[in-house]
Write a protein that holds these residues in place. Sequence first.
Motif, PDB file in Angstrom:
ATOM      1  N   GLU A 210      41.293  24.596  81.403  1.00 47.99           N
ATOM      2  CA  GLU A 210      40.179  25.490  81.726  1.00 47.99           C
ATOM      3  C   GLU A 210      38.970  25.148  80.874  1.00 47.99           C
ATOM      4  O   GLU A 210      39.082  25.048  79.651  1.00 47.99           O
ATOM      5  CB  GLU A 210      40.602  26.945  81.493  1.00 47.99           C
ATOM      6  N   ARG A 454      42.623  32.946  88.393  1.00 50.15           N
ATOM      7  CA  ARG A 454      43.266  31.632  88.411  1.00 50.15           C
ATOM      8  C   ARG A 454      43.183  30.989  87.012  1.00 50.15           C
ATOM      9  O   ARG A 454      44.147  30.428  86.514  1.00 50.15           O
ATOM     10  CB  ARG A 454      42.593  30.729  89.454  1.00 50.15           C
ATOM     11  N   SER A 455      42.018  31.136  86.381  1.00 51.98           N
ATOM     12  CA  SER A 455      41.851  30.587  85.027  1.00 51.98           C
ATOM     13  C   SER A 455      42.789  31.282  84.042  1.00 51.98           C
ATOM     14  O   SER A 455      43.405  30.641  83.195  1.00 51.98           O
ATOM     15  CB  SER A 455      40.403  30.771  84.547  1.00 51.98           C
ATOM     16  N   ARG A 458      46.316  30.046  84.564  1.00 54.67           N
ATOM     17  CA  ARG A 458      46.489  28.672  84.076  1.00 54.67           C
ATOM     18  C   ARG A 458      46.567  28.628  82.558  1.00 54.67           C
ATOM     19  O   ARG A 458      47.331  27.859  81.992  1.00 54.67           O
ATOM     20  CB  ARG A 458      45.328  27.803  84.526  1.00 54.67           C
ATOM     21  N   ARG A 461      50.101  29.832  81.602  1.00 52.06           N
ATOM     22  CA  ARG A 461      51.100  28.791  81.866  1.00 52.06           C
ATOM     23  C   ARG A 461      51.024  27.692  80.809  1.00 52.06           C
ATOM     24  O   ARG A 461      52.011  27.229  80.294  1.00 52.06           O
ATOM     25  CB  ARG A 461      50.875  28.156  83.243  1.00 52.06           C
ATOM     26  N   VAL A 469      47.723  21.998  81.670  1.00 50.56           N
ATOM     27  CA  VAL A 469      47.879  22.699  82.960  1.00 50.56           C
ATOM     28  C   VAL A 469      46.861  22.196  83.964  1.00 50.56           C
ATOM     29  O   VAL A 469      45.855  21.637  83.597  1.00 50.56           O
ATOM     30  CB  VAL A 469      47.692  24.223  82.798  1.00 50.56           C
TER      31      VAL A 469
END
Length: 469
Positions: A210, A454-455, A458, A461, A469
């Motif tokens: 990110e 979404r960021s 990520r 994760r 990622v």
Amino acid sequence: MTGEKVGILVISYGSRAAAVIDALSRSENYEVRFYVADKQRNPFNVKHAEKHVVIPDLDVGKICDFVATNKNDIDFGICCPEKPIIEGVRDVVESKTGVAMICPTKRYAIEESKASQRYLIEECCAEANPGFKLFPCAEYESVSEVKSAVWEFLDEIGNEVAVKPDKPAAGKGVGVWGDHFTSREQLFEHFMSIFDGGSDVIIEEKMEGEESSFQAFCDGKRLAVLPETRDYKRAFDVDLGQNTGGMGSYKDNKDWLPFMDKSDREEEEKLVQKIFSRLRGNGSNEELRGMPFYVAFMHTGEGAKILEINSRPGDPEIQNVLPVLKSDFVDICFRMIEGNLSRIECEEKATVVTYAVPMDYGGYREKFSGDKKVDLSSAYALQEKYDDNLRIYPGSMELREDGYTYALGSRTVCTVGIGEDIAEARGISLDGIRNIDGALWNRGDIGAEYHIQRSVKRMQRGAVSGLAV
Ligand code: GLY
């Protein structure tokens, strides 16, 4: 306005300079007169300038002549684009006219060479570097020699790499595995398209994660760090399409982004401080004055990595910050010059910048031969409704003799929405865009909740797996 009179030179390229002029003109302590050296007749700059000169190539000698002619009226200058900084505008203007410039000297134009940046980072904070190797044109005598050197490096590092010209090329020439090539032969073709043109090439390990943009003003002694922003480089929604100069950006109502926490921000600061300390040495190095570190970070599962460093404000990222400065921007500039910069306070507001761009920008249309007239009057009319929480900054636009404004080739105009949170700011920014009359297009998802979520996912994760990622 009854404040002290001050004359300011602004070297302008794009909407960023309009945002700078707007922030300076809102000073409560000074009555500002602008002397603008511009790439074209930007309608916003023309309207605000005491004197306006068009220098299409932003040539340093011509800029210096403009300053010399007006030096008795100019207190200091600020340079927004990188080209004059790299070509030594500060050195030339200061030595020939005595007018203090807010931008680093030629020596500290860090974007001049990507490889030199990497060597510097290696010395100061190697953990923020990806694996990389420079391939200098002068070192290889034949294509087969350089090809085997590239292959050897790929054997060592893997195929997942980015291939870039060492010299600045405004984002052009950057090729990334998976996006621009999927085989070594294609990668080498891309490599040779740069190398054959006479530019050294750098190959870097691809960094995935990110992105965030770090910006800080500097007086040579200390950095005054600005709130974090997120840029959207890809042309189309959901991050598809080619890389652009940036289609928009957002800032949250605090100093870091929704997918980061305070410690991510502190990690970035620590890395930049290490580089700053190395360049500053003991005490002070006023050659760094300006924004020596606009750093694009990539937050990977292995920590924060540096994508690149520039010695000027980001466009559109600085447009997220200047409209919410609590401190008087003219005072901040004087403090940078005097060497007594302190913490810069911003309002706890979110901002979203959306760019409207020409039809043939970013690969949206192959060609556009229609009318390029752009009318911003309906968008400006909205400003009252939003109580000054909508700002409109023309960029690659030109005011012509016929009195109309026209889109040129690059990003045309951006709207900045200011709100209590990102959703509100985004709504205002998009309303501004919708009210621009002209053949332009824009991304619709800058600061959209699904994009932010979404960021966030990520980042989670990445932290759990410890992998990129
Ligand atoms: N936002 C990208 C740049 O200013 O280079």
